[in-house]
Enzyme design. Structure first.
Site, mmCIF file in Angstrom:
data_model
loop_
_atom_site.group_PDB
_atom_site.id
_atom_site.type_symbol
_atom_site.label_atom_id
_atom_site.label_comp_id
_atom_site.label_asym_id
_atom_site.label_seq_id
_atom_site.Cartn_x
_atom_site.Cartn_y
_atom_site.Cartn_z
ATOM 1 N N ASP A 97 10.635 4.416 -34.825
ATOM 2 C CA ASP A 97 10.248 3.521 -35.918
ATOM 3 C C ASP A 97 8.774 3.174 -35.735
ATOM 4 O O ASP A 97 8.419 2.375 -34.874
ATOM 5 C CB ASP A 97 11.106 2.257 -35.907
ATOM 6 C CG ASP A 97 10.853 1.360 -37.108
ATOM 7 O OD1 ASP A 97 9.871 1.595 -37.844
ATOM 8 O OD2 ASP A 97 11.641 0.428 -37.309
ATOM 9 N N SER A 133 14.908 -4.931 -41.145
ATOM 10 C CA SER A 133 13.545 -4.839 -41.653
ATOM 11 C C SER A 133 13.048 -6.248 -41.992
ATOM 12 O O SER A 133 12.957 -7.080 -41.091
ATOM 13 C CB SER A 133 13.472 -3.869 -42.833
ATOM 14 O OG SER A 133 12.142 -3.531 -43.105
ATOM 15 N N HIS A 167 13.377 3.768 -38.657
ATOM 16 C CA HIS A 167 13.657 2.457 -39.238
ATOM 17 C C HIS A 167 15.092 2.373 -39.745
ATOM 18 O O HIS A 167 15.603 1.302 -39.996
ATOM 19 C CB HIS A 167 12.658 2.205 -40.375
ATOM 20 C CG HIS A 167 12.444 0.784 -40.734
ATOM 21 N ND1 HIS A 167 11.974 -0.159 -39.841
ATOM 22 C CD2 HIS A 167 12.625 0.124 -41.897
ATOM 23 C CE1 HIS A 167 11.869 -1.323 -40.440
ATOM 24 N NE2 HIS A 167 12.267 -1.183 -41.686
#
Length: 182
Positions: free
Chosen positions: A127, A44, A159
């Site tokens: 995602d 991330s 994600h």
């Protein structure tokens, strides 16, 4: 206090990236650290950081792994389902001149000319926060530059990696890459 990088040094990515580099410079001084086998890994925001570090690390890292990281802030702004973070962190859209610094200095794609280190990229097909194009663009750039790279696409993941089978694939690829490149 961390040494090695001064705050006056102009490094793309801002203070966070300068802090990472300073921490690595200090960390490498420890007697228990094999300074020839250091990699940067992140997911991330950490994946974004890996893409930034790949362009500014000046040989500090031997390998990189990015999981669902932001690579091209302009294309991300146009494809993410969550504009809160883009508007809050980047100041808003890329076409607004007041945000130029965010989309230039803090944009990993703007530092691709300095990429030269092996990189593994993970991306989830579901995602919508960091859509697949981010990983694909980074992988394509690495491939076109002739950099050892691998793209692991998990079509059923978002994600995060949530299924047992995909977690095993992720672990195998992750540790295999480190064994191969460190």
């Amino acid at each position: 206090m961390l040494s090695g990088i001064t705050t006056s040094l102009k490094i793309g990515g801002g203070q966070a990236i300068r802090d990472y580099l300073a921490a690595i410079d200090d960390f490498k001084k420890e007697p228990y650290v094999d300074s020839e086998r250091i990699g940067a890994i992140g997911a991330s925001y950490g994946g974004y950081s890996v893409f930034m570090l790949a362009g500014v690390h000046e040989g500090r890292f031997k390998t990189f792994i990015s999981h669902c990281g932001l690579f091209n802030m302009e294309s991300w702004y146009g494809t993410t389902e969550e504009l809160f973070f883009a508007n809050y962190d980047l100041g808003g859209p890329y076409w607004d001149r007041k945000n130029a610094k965010s989309y230039q200095e803090f944009n990993p794609i703007k530092h691709i000319d300095k990429w030269n280190t092996p990189i593994l990229i993970f991306q989830g097909g579901k995602d919508f926060r960091v859509p697949i194009g981010q990983g694909q663009e980074a992988f394509q750039a690495a491939q076109l530059k002739g950099i050892k790279s691998r793209f692991v696409y998990l079509p059923d993941e978002n994600h995060w990696v949530l299924t047992g089978h995909n977690a095993q694939v992720w672990q195998r690829e992750f540790f295999g890459w480190l064994k191969e490149t460190l």
